[in-house]
Structures are given as C-alpha cells and as structure tokens.
Design a protein around this motif. Sequence first.
Motif, PDB file in Angstrom:
ATOM      1  N   ARG A   1       0.835  -1.204   0.000  1.00  0.00           N
ATOM      2  CA  ARG A   1       0.000   0.000   0.000  1.00  0.00           C
ATOM      3  C   ARG A   1       0.867   1.250   0.000  1.00  0.00           C
ATOM      4  O   ARG A   1       0.582   2.231  -0.698  1.00  0.00           O
ATOM      5  CB  ARG A   1      -0.920  -0.017   1.235  1.00  0.00           C
ATOM      6  CG  ARG A   1      -1.805   1.207   1.360  1.00  0.00           C
ATOM      7  CD  ARG A   1      -2.807   1.289   0.232  1.00  0.00           C
ATOM      8  NE  ARG A   1      -3.464   2.589   0.185  1.00  0.00           N
ATOM      9  CZ  ARG A   1      -3.058   3.620  -0.547  1.00  0.00           C
ATOM     10  NH1 ARG A   1      -1.971   3.528  -1.286  1.00  0.00           N
ATOM     11  NH2 ARG A   1      -3.729   4.750  -0.538  1.00  0.00           N
ATOM     12  N   ILE A   2       1.946   1.237   0.784  1.00  0.00           N
ATOM     13  CA  ILE A   2       2.851   2.384   0.844  1.00  0.00           C
ATOM     14  C   ILE A   2       3.605   2.548  -0.474  1.00  0.00           C
ATOM     15  O   ILE A   2       3.874   3.672  -0.914  1.00  0.00           O
ATOM     16  CB  ILE A   2       3.814   2.227   2.037  1.00  0.00           C
ATOM     17  CG1 ILE A   2       3.032   2.487   3.340  1.00  0.00           C
ATOM     18  CG2 ILE A   2       5.008   3.159   1.940  1.00  0.00           C
ATOM     19  CD1 ILE A   2       3.812   2.181   4.595  1.00  0.00           C
ATOM     20  N   LYS A   3       3.919   1.428  -1.141  1.00  0.00           N
ATOM     21  CA  LYS A   3       4.554   1.502  -2.450  1.00  0.00           C
ATOM     22  C   LYS A   3       3.625   2.208  -3.443  1.00  0.00           C
ATOM     23  O   LYS A   3       4.059   3.038  -4.240  1.00  0.00           O
ATOM     24  CB  LYS A   3       4.871   0.089  -2.937  1.00  0.00           C
ATOM     25  CG  LYS A   3       5.340  -0.025  -4.379  1.00  0.00           C
ATOM     26  CD  LYS A   3       6.759   0.444  -4.572  1.00  0.00           C
ATOM     27  CE  LYS A   3       7.227   0.200  -6.004  1.00  0.00           C
ATOM     28  NZ  LYS A   3       7.417  -1.241  -6.293  1.00  0.00           N
ATOM     29  N   CYS A   4       2.336   1.900  -3.377  1.00  0.00           N
ATOM     30  CA  CYS A   4       1.363   2.556  -4.252  1.00  0.00           C
ATOM     31  C   CYS A   4       1.307   4.054  -3.973  1.00  0.00           C
ATOM     32  O   CYS A   4       1.258   4.870  -4.889  1.00  0.00           O
ATOM     33  CB  CYS A   4      -0.014   1.925  -4.067  1.00  0.00           C
ATOM     34  SG  CYS A   4      -1.339   2.750  -4.972  1.00  0.00           S
ATOM     35  N   GLN A   5       1.325   4.392  -2.691  1.00  0.00           N
ATOM     36  CA  GLN A   5       1.285   5.811  -2.314  1.00  0.00           C
ATOM     37  C   GLN A   5       2.492   6.558  -2.876  1.00  0.00           C
ATOM     38  O   GLN A   5       2.371   7.692  -3.333  1.00  0.00           O
ATOM     39  CB  GLN A   5       1.260   5.935  -0.799  1.00  0.00           C
ATOM     40  CG  GLN A   5       1.351   7.373  -0.292  1.00  0.00           C
ATOM     41  CD  GLN A   5       1.455   7.438   1.211  1.00  0.00           C
ATOM     42  OE1 GLN A   5       0.462   7.570   1.899  1.00  0.00           O
ATOM     43  NE2 GLN A   5       2.669   7.349   1.732  1.00  0.00           N
ATOM     44  N   ALA A   6       3.647   5.909  -2.853  1.00  0.00           N
ATOM     45  CA  ALA A   6       4.864   6.549  -3.376  1.00  0.00           C
ATOM     46  C   ALA A   6       4.731   6.826  -4.864  1.00  0.00           C
ATOM     47  O   ALA A   6       5.176   7.860  -5.365  1.00  0.00           O
ATOM     48  CB  ALA A   6       6.072   5.656  -3.109  1.00  0.00           C
ATOM     49  N   ILE A   7       4.098   5.894  -5.582  1.00  0.00           N
ATOM     50  CA  ILE A   7       3.911   6.068  -7.022  1.00  0.00           C
ATOM     51  C   ILE A   7       2.914   7.183  -7.309  1.00  0.00           C
ATOM     52  O   ILE A   7       3.111   8.012  -8.202  1.00  0.00           O
ATOM     53  CB  ILE A   7       3.437   4.741  -7.654  1.00  0.00           C
ATOM     54  CG1 ILE A   7       4.526   3.674  -7.528  1.00  0.00           C
ATOM     55  CG2 ILE A   7       3.061   4.945  -9.121  1.00  0.00           C
ATOM     56  CD1 ILE A   7       4.076   2.293  -7.955  1.00  0.00           C
ATOM     57  N   GLU A   8       1.831   7.221  -6.533  1.00  0.00           N
ATOM     58  CA  GLU A   8       0.755   8.171  -6.804  1.00  0.00           C
ATOM     59  C   GLU A   8       1.074   9.586  -6.335  1.00  0.00           C
ATOM     60  O   GLU A   8       0.734  10.561  -7.007  1.00  0.00           O
ATOM     61  CB  GLU A   8      -0.530   7.696  -6.130  1.00  0.00           C
ATOM     62  CG  GLU A   8      -1.114   6.436  -6.732  1.00  0.00           C
ATOM     63  CD  GLU A   8      -2.388   6.006  -6.040  1.00  0.00           C
ATOM     64  OE1 GLU A   8      -2.662   6.516  -4.926  1.00  0.00           O
ATOM     65  OE2 GLU A   8      -3.122   5.170  -6.597  1.00  0.00           O
ATOM     66  N   SER A   9       1.703   9.719  -5.176  1.00  0.00           N
ATOM     67  CA  SER A   9       1.868  11.050  -4.588  1.00  0.00           C
ATOM     68  C   SER A   9       3.314  11.454  -4.345  1.00  0.00           C
ATOM     69  O   SER A   9       3.578  12.599  -3.987  1.00  0.00           O
ATOM     70  CB  SER A   9       1.102  11.124  -3.258  1.00  0.00           C
ATOM     71  OG  SER A   9       1.682  10.234  -2.313  1.00  0.00           O
ATOM     72  N   GLY A  10       4.237  10.511  -4.508  1.00  0.00           N
ATOM     73  CA  GLY A  10       5.635  10.827  -4.232  1.00  0.00           C
ATOM     74  C   GLY A  10       6.000  10.752  -2.763  1.00  0.00           C
ATOM     75  O   GLY A  10       7.141  11.012  -2.386  1.00  0.00           O
ATOM     76  N   ILE A  11       5.038  10.402  -1.903  1.00  0.00           N
ATOM     77  CA  ILE A  11       5.304  10.260  -0.465  1.00  0.00           C
ATOM     78  C   ILE A  11       5.738   8.822  -0.202  1.00  0.00           C
ATOM     79  O   ILE A  11       4.924   7.906  -0.197  1.00  0.00           O
ATOM     80  CB  ILE A  11       4.056  10.607   0.368  1.00  0.00           C
ATOM     81  CG1 ILE A  11       3.611  12.043   0.097  1.00  0.00           C
ATOM     82  CG2 ILE A  11       4.326  10.400   1.852  1.00  0.00           C
ATOM     83  CD1 ILE A  11       2.301  12.412   0.747  1.00  0.00           C
ATOM     84  N   ASP A  12       7.023   8.620   0.001  1.00  0.00           N
ATOM     85  CA  ASP A  12       7.570   7.283   0.139  1.00  0.00           C
ATOM     86  C   ASP A  12       7.907   6.993   1.601  1.00  0.00           C
ATOM     87  O   ASP A  12       8.920   7.453   2.125  1.00  0.00           O
ATOM     88  CB  ASP A  12       8.816   7.129  -0.736  1.00  0.00           C
ATOM     89  CG  ASP A  12       9.301   5.687  -0.796  1.00  0.00           C
ATOM     90  OD1 ASP A  12       8.712   4.849  -0.091  1.00  0.00           O
ATOM     91  OD2 ASP A  12      10.250   5.403  -1.537  1.00  0.00           O
ATOM     92  N   ASP A  13       7.041   6.228   2.244  1.00  0.00           N
ATOM     93  CA  ASP A  13       7.217   5.889   3.655  1.00  0.00           C
ATOM     94  C   ASP A  13       7.756   4.478   3.860  1.00  0.00           C
ATOM     95  O   ASP A  13       7.728   3.964   4.981  1.00  0.00           O
ATOM     96  CB  ASP A  13       5.872   6.008   4.398  1.00  0.00           C
ATOM     97  CG  ASP A  13       5.495   7.449   4.687  1.00  0.00           C
ATOM     98  OD1 ASP A  13       6.399   8.276   4.815  1.00  0.00           O
ATOM     99  OD2 ASP A  13       4.285   7.726   4.781  1.00  0.00           O
ATOM    100  N   LEU A  14       8.232   3.823   2.791  1.00  0.00           N
ATOM    101  CA  LEU A  14       8.654   2.433   2.929  1.00  0.00           C
ATOM    102  C   LEU A  14       9.826   2.273   3.893  1.00  0.00           C
ATOM    103  O   LEU A  14       9.826   1.361   4.724  1.00  0.00           O
ATOM    104  CB  LEU A  14       9.037   1.857   1.557  1.00  0.00           C
ATOM    105  CG  LEU A  14       9.399   0.360   1.552  1.00  0.00           C
ATOM    106  CD1 LEU A  14       8.256  -0.480   2.102  1.00  0.00           C
ATOM    107  CD2 LEU A  14       9.770  -0.100   0.140  1.00  0.00           C
ATOM    108  N   SER A  15      10.807   3.166   3.808  1.00  0.00           N
ATOM    109  CA  SER A  15      11.925   3.076   4.749  1.00  0.00           C
ATOM    110  C   SER A  15      11.440   3.300   6.178  1.00  0.00           C
ATOM    111  O   SER A  15      11.932   2.672   7.118  1.00  0.00           O
ATOM    112  CB  SER A  15      13.023   4.086   4.384  1.00  0.00           C
ATOM    113  OG  SER A  15      12.529   5.417   4.447  1.00  0.00           O
ATOM    114  N   GLY A  16      10.467   4.166   6.348  1.00  0.00           N
ATOM    115  CA  GLY A  16       9.895   4.402   7.672  1.00  0.00           C
ATOM    116  C   GLY A  16       9.179   3.170   8.191  1.00  0.00           C
ATOM    117  O   GLY A  16       9.294   2.810   9.375  1.00  0.00           O
ATOM    118  N   LEU A  17       8.423   2.493   7.331  1.00  0.00           N
ATOM    119  CA  LEU A  17       7.721   1.279   7.731  1.00  0.00           C
ATOM    120  C   LEU A  17       8.708   0.193   8.157  1.00  0.00           C
ATOM    121  O   LEU A  17       8.511  -0.491   9.168  1.00  0.00           O
ATOM    122  CB  LEU A  17       6.855   0.774   6.577  1.00  0.00           C
ATOM    123  CG  LEU A  17       6.017  -0.481   6.858  1.00  0.00           C
ATOM    124  CD1 LEU A  17       4.933  -0.186   7.883  1.00  0.00           C
ATOM    125  CD2 LEU A  17       5.398  -1.020   5.565  1.00  0.00           C
TER     126      LEU A  17
END
Length: 573
Positions: free
Chosen positions: A268-284
């Motif tokens: 889900r966070i990967k999708c968010q990074a693609i759609e909005s540029g907000i990449d929280d994967l490292s945070g997760l």
Amino acid sequence: MSQKKSESTYFPLPTLLNRYSPAQVHLVEHLSEALHVVSRVISSVTPIKDQVAVNPYHGICERSFLNARKYLRIFSDYDTLMPLEFYAEEFHSGRFGIEHIQSAIEELENYLVGTHHIPSAKKIAERLQKLADNVDNQDRAPDQLIQQHNRPVRTLSELLDQNTNSDWSELIYDEISKYCAMHYDQGEAIWPSPWKELTLYQSWRSASVYDRNLEFRGLSGLRRYISQLPHTPEISIISSLKSLKVPPVLWETYLLCQAFSIHCWSARIKCQAIESGIDDLSGLLAIRLAYDAALSRAQKFEIDWSEYPSKHPISFKSSTSAHDDELLRYTLLRASEIAFRDQLLRGLTAQTDNTKVVSESTGKSSAIESDRTERMPVSNSYSMIELSPAAGAWSKAGPECELAGKPAFVIASQKYIRENDLEANTFLCSYDHSHDPEGIVLENIMTAPMIFAHCKNMQSYASAVDNHQFGSSNLNFQNVLGGMGILSDKRGDLTTGSPWQSLQTGSRFDHKPIRLHIVIAAPRYLIEKIISKHPSIMNLLSGNWMHLVSLDEEQALEYSTDGIWKKIVLPEN
C-alpha cells in the motif's frame, strides 16, 4: 497546513553521507541499495475504491515463474502453486488426464535443467488417485491450503514464537496496523491523528512513546528504546540491524523478510509513493525492525547468524523433497493448462455465423447471458488513432472488473468463435489482421488490453493459490479499513485480494488457477515483430508468466520459452 513529505526528503542521502565516517558512509550506501531492491520487489496495491488490474507478482516477473517462487520462499511463506490435493481432485474429476500429464512432462524435460527427475505420467496419476481417494478437497478453507514451509530467513519475532510458542509476530503486526491505519486514515476516524502532517516514521515515533500496550504484554523497555532511536528512518534501520547483529551481507534479504511480514502495508505504501511521491517504505521498515530489536533485548533472544551464508552472492539451498514437490506441482499446473488450452482451441476452430458480438467504442464489455461469456470491447477500427481511446480505458476502473481472472484472451475475427465452447473463461477482442497489414492495431491490443488481462489473471491466480497471503481470506470476518483495504479475521491483517468465497462455488473454482492463455489469429511474423519490440512482453513469455498461441495458416502454434513456435496437435476426443 504544512505539506507532508516522504521520509527521505527530510534527510537526502548526500546530507546523510556528509555526517559520517567512510565506514559509516559505506553502510548507508549499502542500505540504500538494499532498500532499492525491496522497493522493486514489492508490488503496489491500490485502495479499494479504485483497485483494478493489480499484478501481485509484478515486482519479481523479471525472473522466470519457477525462479520467482524459489526467490519468494527464501524470505516469505508466499506460494505460487496449488497443493497436490487440488490437482488430485481436478484429475479425479476428469478436468485433465494422463495424456495431459505426459505432454507436460515432455515439455518440461526439454528446458528444465537439473538432477531432479520428473516421475512418469503413470506414477503421477497413481499418486493423484490415492490422494483423491483419501482427501476431501471440496470447499476447503484458506488456512487448510497453507503449505508447510521451512524457509531460510525469518524475522526475530517469528523465530522467538517458534521457540517459545508465543504470538509476538501477531502482536507486532497488530501494532503496526494500528499506527498505519491511524496515519493513513481518510477521514473515517472519529479522532484524527494529531501527527498526520508528519511522515509515518515520525508519526509513529511521536505516538508510540505514550503507548504501553506491548509493554503490558511483556515487551519491557519498548518506549525507552523507541525514544532513543535516530530521527531518520534510514539511520534507525542501520541502528536496529546492528542491534540485531545482522551481517551486512544479509541486510537485503532480512529487509525483504521484514517487508513481507507486513506485505500488504508495504504494498500500500509503495502505491502511495507512485501516486503522490510520499515514500514511507523506509519508515515502515524502520518501525518493523525496531520492534524486533526491542524484543530481542527484552527477551534476551538472539539469532545465530553463523549458520547463514557470509559472502556474495547469497545462495540458499532448498531440500530435495521441497524441490521434488515443487516440480511435481508445477508439472500438474502445466498439465491442467494444456487441457484447458486444447479445449479452448477446439472451440476456436469451428466457423459459425451465429456469434453475437456487441460493438462498443467506450471501452466497455458485454456479456452473453446464455453462456456467461464476457467479451472485451469490439473495435472495428483499423488505425491506432481510432482504437486508442478504447484501448486506453483498460487501465481504469469500470465494467472491465467483471473480466477478472479469466484465463483466456482471444484476439481473433468472428469466424473463429463458437459461443458454446468458450464457456465463462474467455474474453474476446475482435480483430481482423487482413485490415491491419503493419500490425499497428495488434500492437496496441498486445500492449494495452492484453497486459490488463494478464494482470487481472495474475491477481485472481495469486488469490487462489495462496489466499492467506494474496487474498482476503474469509468474507465472514472482514472489515473495511479507511478505504485502503480489508482487515481480515481476528488479526489486524490488511488484505486487498479476493475473498475465498469469490473464488470458488464450493465444488470448483470459478476462476481457474492457471496462467493466461493468449490466442491470436494473425501471422507469426507479425506477432514476433511486436514481441521483439517490447521486452516486457518477451519477458512475460520467456519467463512462463503467460502462454501465447498463434492461429496461422490453419495451424495452431505455441510460442515456447526459447522463442520457437511449436505446432499443437490436438488429441482426438
């Protein structure tokens, strides 16, 4: 209102590198490479409200089908093959026979290299019959289809659970789901998070120091550990990896293991990074690792890393029994696919003038109610310009969702279609190559609706072969979570795939768990020209992610993994 940024935007890599010694810089660079691999392997999952064609294997489809399974099962319990009991029931019911097993064996022996031998068709048939006599495979629950798997790499909490019969992995997953749901809530929460404008990692770090939930469960010192974590997720990851004593050579694999332990949130966070540029994967990942590191300290439990590979390239060996089971199940998958292919081709070789095809230019599909055959939009366009509006619609939500999981995609003129033989497993894209000598329209079809069909097929396939991981389990125990996905069962599992009840009727699967079969009524040279122009299509075919058949000059020929066309001889009924 401040603008939310991704984790890495606050402290870009060059800024981080300027702060540390050469040895520390090397670790940061090494971590950056590992995070890049994790991000590539994780496939994105869109929210429920606009989910359409999502291929859960997209991140690993540069590998072959079997190699991707081996890779996944190093660091996760995800499976890509149905259990033997399923194929036993299919064989017992006559959906494929010993002749299809023999054809599969002959095909696989031509390109599978190794010391493991595929049993004879007779021995396989005898084993399937014994299984069918002893096992009731009807209406099996998702948990009953989970394959036991002794994978090489596990999170610390998983290993602790195995050793102490505890449930730390579930508790940690629930905690992460709680914080992610709070952070990504889309207006459904009565009390919105006061830290929504921060990144996921900063939001969690701010909130969790007040949360005593896991400390009450026995994870003492958790809040103190979190309060001492670095402020940036990348450095926090390094800190936790060092605390867990993970050798740098295993960072990539261990991070993949961590990401797949919370796979749906990672996706889900990967999708968010693609759609909005907000990449929280490292945070997760920083959050997930922090729980393991704190748990290790509290429970005085460590992993013995000396038993793991210590040099690049990393190589994990599977047991002989596991490899043989995989090869047998893959052979049976192929046998069931050959049976379906032959049935499909028989239905396509008879000419008729009675086919009812509805022509639409909007990109919508129609259904023939008599046999539930659902068809793709029929285009009488002979140019790219005319076809493009309809073809482009396949990437968007709409009636096409009804076509999910159909294992056959036919690109052909009406003369090949006989309604009664197509059943509900095929959708049609009407195409006449005599009006498209340069293959312009065919190329548009093969790069848009065909890829859409592949993605939908893989989505249904994954939900069937491993509903526990790729699906959404039991429909009776589901709650919608903030428009992001489904919370399944008693745990806080975020799921986004199909529920078990939507996949089968109780006696058989509605969507056959086989890979997509593409049938194109066009000259081979035209198809080859398009394949060679698009490496992504070539990769899907050479990697066995889908199958392609050409109807050319009154012959049916299948495109093999080595790019050679092989004539299909249909057995007599």
